[in-house]
Design an enzyme around this catalytic site. Structure first.
Site, PDB file in Angstrom:
ATOM      1  N   GLU A  88       3.815  -6.098   3.543  1.00 18.50           N
ATOM      2  CA  GLU A  88       3.995  -5.269   4.732  1.00 18.50           C
ATOM      3  C   GLU A  88       5.330  -5.645   5.370  1.00 18.50           C
ATOM      4  O   GLU A  88       5.845  -6.755   5.178  1.00 18.50           O
ATOM      5  CB  GLU A  88       2.863  -5.514   5.730  1.00 18.50           C
ATOM      6  CG  GLU A  88       1.501  -5.044   5.275  1.00 18.50           C
ATOM      7  CD  GLU A  88       1.249  -3.570   5.584  1.00 18.50           C
ATOM      8  OE1 GLU A  88       2.184  -2.872   6.048  1.00 18.50           O
ATOM      9  OE2 GLU A  88       0.112  -3.117   5.365  1.00 18.50           O
TER      10      GLU A  88
ATOM     11  N   GLU B  42      -5.263   1.725   2.598  1.00 13.79           N
ATOM     12  CA  GLU B  42      -5.082   0.660   3.592  1.00 13.79           C
ATOM     13  C   GLU B  42      -5.201   1.175   5.020  1.00 13.79           C
ATOM     14  O   GLU B  42      -5.749   0.502   5.892  1.00 13.79           O
ATOM     15  CB  GLU B  42      -3.711  -0.011   3.383  1.00 13.79           C
ATOM     16  CG  GLU B  42      -3.489  -1.259   4.202  1.00 13.79           C
ATOM     17  CD  GLU B  42      -2.882  -1.005   5.574  1.00 13.79           C
ATOM     18  OE1 GLU B  42      -2.851  -1.947   6.405  1.00 13.79           O
ATOM     19  OE2 GLU B  42      -2.418   0.140   5.819  1.00 13.79           O
ATOM     20  N   GLU B  43      -4.696   2.373   5.267  1.00 13.43           N
ATOM     21  CA  GLU B  43      -4.657   2.891   6.637  1.00 13.43           C
ATOM     22  C   GLU B  43      -6.042   3.239   7.181  1.00 13.43           C
ATOM     23  O   GLU B  43      -6.202   3.435   8.379  1.00 13.43           O
ATOM     24  CB  GLU B  43      -3.743   4.119   6.722  1.00 13.43           C
ATOM     25  CG  GLU B  43      -2.274   3.849   6.387  1.00 13.43           C
ATOM     26  CD  GLU B  43      -1.572   2.961   7.396  1.00 13.43           C
ATOM     27  OE1 GLU B  43      -2.216   2.503   8.361  1.00 13.43           O
ATOM     28  OE2 GLU B  43      -0.372   2.700   7.208  1.00 13.43           O
TER      29      GLU B  43
ATOM     30  N   HIS C  84       0.833  -1.217   0.000  1.00 15.76           N
ATOM     31  CA  HIS C  84       0.000   0.000   0.000  1.00 15.76           C
ATOM     32  C   HIS C  84       0.856   1.251   0.000  1.00 15.76           C
ATOM     33  O   HIS C  84       1.984   1.258   0.501  1.00 15.76           O
ATOM     34  CB  HIS C  84      -0.989  -0.004   1.172  1.00 15.76           C
ATOM     35  CG  HIS C  84      -0.382   0.114   2.528  1.00 15.76           C
ATOM     36  ND1 HIS C  84      -0.190   1.334   3.148  1.00 15.76           N
ATOM     37  CD2 HIS C  84       0.057  -0.821   3.410  1.00 15.76           C
ATOM     38  CE1 HIS C  84       0.347   1.139   4.343  1.00 15.76           C
ATOM     39  NE2 HIS C  84       0.505  -0.153   4.530  1.00 15.76           N
TER      40      HIS C  84
ATOM     41  N   HIS D 284       3.457   4.218  12.700  1.00 11.88           N
ATOM     42  CA  HIS D 284       2.356   4.734  13.528  1.00 11.88           C
ATOM     43  C   HIS D 284       2.841   5.188  14.908  1.00 11.88           C
ATOM     44  O   HIS D 284       2.125   5.062  15.895  1.00 11.88           O
ATOM     45  CB  HIS D 284       1.263   3.668  13.725  1.00 11.88           C
ATOM     46  CG  HIS D 284       0.568   3.269  12.478  1.00 11.88           C
ATOM     47  ND1 HIS D 284      -0.786   3.010  12.412  1.00 11.88           N
ATOM     48  CD2 HIS D 284       1.020   3.077  11.215  1.00 11.88           C
ATOM     49  CE1 HIS D 284      -1.126   2.665  11.187  1.00 11.88           C
ATOM     50  NE2 HIS D 284      -0.044   2.712  10.444  1.00 11.88           N
TER      51      HIS D 284
ATOM     52  N   ASP E 194       6.248   1.339   6.510  1.00 10.38           N
ATOM     53  CA  ASP E 194       4.814   1.106   6.347  1.00 10.38           C
ATOM     54  C   ASP E 194       4.230   2.092   5.332  1.00 10.38           C
ATOM     55  O   ASP E 194       3.694   3.108   5.725  1.00 10.38           O
ATOM     56  CB  ASP E 194       4.131   1.251   7.715  1.00 10.38           C
ATOM     57  CG  ASP E 194       2.671   0.891   7.699  1.00 10.38           C
ATOM     58  OD1 ASP E 194       2.260   0.147   6.793  1.00 10.38           O
ATOM     59  OD2 ASP E 194       1.937   1.338   8.590  1.00 10.38           O
TER      60      ASP E 194
END
Length: 335
Positions: free
Chosen positions: A113, A88-89, A25, A300, A54
């Site tokens: 990922e 995706e997030e 992604h 994140h 990510d």
């Protein structure tokens, strides 16, 4: 991408019969302006940058793997489909059904990922994700001269959160945590509206029903009369559950990785995050492997995000070999 639903897809046709799906992604979670504080840099074995783990590395890994296969003149696959997702997030609202369709059409799916910096692993199981949304509708009134004429939505919201604060069940892998709340418009006005949302994680899709029923049952008990409590339960992402076919593929991958003198950890216990791979596995028992990307850390978080440069070549070798061996029928056959 500026809008949810944007995807990039490419197909590569070969001379064989096996169909392989590669996914990653391109969206991330960072706010505008953060690049100035965390510019790309290399320090020893670490390459730092916003979204580098990510999931920019996943995109780069797929592109370079395809390039390697072309340079090797390897075309024994039937088709390799690459799908780079743009939302995706936010749990892939526009891509969910498409992932399920593609997953069912392909003999194997590899989701790129990142792996963990501290554990050189692939994932066979990931958590399912849901959200509980509480909307409280009361009545506004002057907080100083006539508070008794109002119906305090914030008070009711606080009561509802308190009576639902113990719904996690660690033994069953159920996690429910309140994460956002808003209420009111002014300091001197009894709030007429309040809202809160909770993050829910489960290991089995049946547990979505368990949590939703308990939340709705508890919401029937209210503290404030003449107030409305609306409960919403949104299933955002199913859990990825280890299938026999995925386990067989993972065990084969472990042998391939050992050729490099590296030990591949097979993650059969979910770490808590969700994945697009779960959508790809939704309508098939064909192998679906997550965390095929390079080793990384800091997604994140407020920590500087990085990948381990030393993991690039081993992971590219692993992905390339699995594509080649699936294509040749060495692994992944239903028989």
């Amino acid at each position: 991408p500026e809008k949810p639903g944007r995807m990039v897809k490419a197909e590569f046709k070969g001379a064989g019969t096996k169909k392989i799906l590669l996914i990653a992604h391109m969206d991330t979670v960072y706010l505008k302006g953060m690049l100035a504080k965390q510019p790309f840099r290399i320090d020893g074995d670490r390459a730092y940058g916003l979204g580098i783990s990510d999931d920019k590395q996943g995109i780069a890994l797929i592109l370079h793997t395809i390039d390697i296969l072309k340079k090797l003149k390897f075309n024994e696959y039937g088709k390799i489909t690459v799908l780079i997702n743009g939302d995706e997030e936010i749990s892939s609202p526009a891509a969910r059904a498409y992932f399920a369709k593609l997953g069912a059409e392909h003999d194997a799916t590899f989701s790129c990922e990142a792996s963990q910096a501290k554990s050189d692993r692939i994932a066979l199981t990931t958590a399912g994700i849901a959200a509980v949304n509480l909307n409280i509708t009361g009545k506004a009134s002057h907080a100083g001269s006539a508070p008794e004429l109002g119906r305090n939505a914030l008070d009711e919201l606080s009561f509802q959160i308190q009576q639902m604060r113990n719904l996690s069940n660690p033994k069953e892998g159920i996690k429910m945590n309140w994460t956002l709340a808003t209420a009111g418009t002014n300091r001197n006005v009894i709030p007429a509206n309040a809202f809160a949302t909770a993050d829910v994680r489960v290991m089995k899709k049946e547990d979505f029903d368990v949590v939703e029923k308990e939340v709705r049952d508890r919401a029937k008990t209210q503290q404030t009369p003449d107030i409305k409590v609306d409960v919403g339960f949104e299933r955002r992402r199913p859990p990825l559950v280890t299938s026999p076919q995925s386990l067989q593929m993972a065990e084969y991958a472990k042998k391939v990785y050992a050729e490099l003198g590296r030990d591949l950890v097979l993650g059969t216990v979910a770490a808590g995050g969700g994945t697009d791979a779960a959508f790809a596995a939704q309508d098939t028992q064909n192998p679906v492997i997550e965390s095929m990307g390079v080793q990384g850390f800091g997604a994140h978080s407020n920590d500087d995000e990085y990948i381990l440069l030393s993991s690039i070549t081993p992971r590219m070798y692993l992905l390339s070999r699995l594509i080649m061996d699936v294509s040749k029928g060495k692994v992944g056959d239903k028989n």
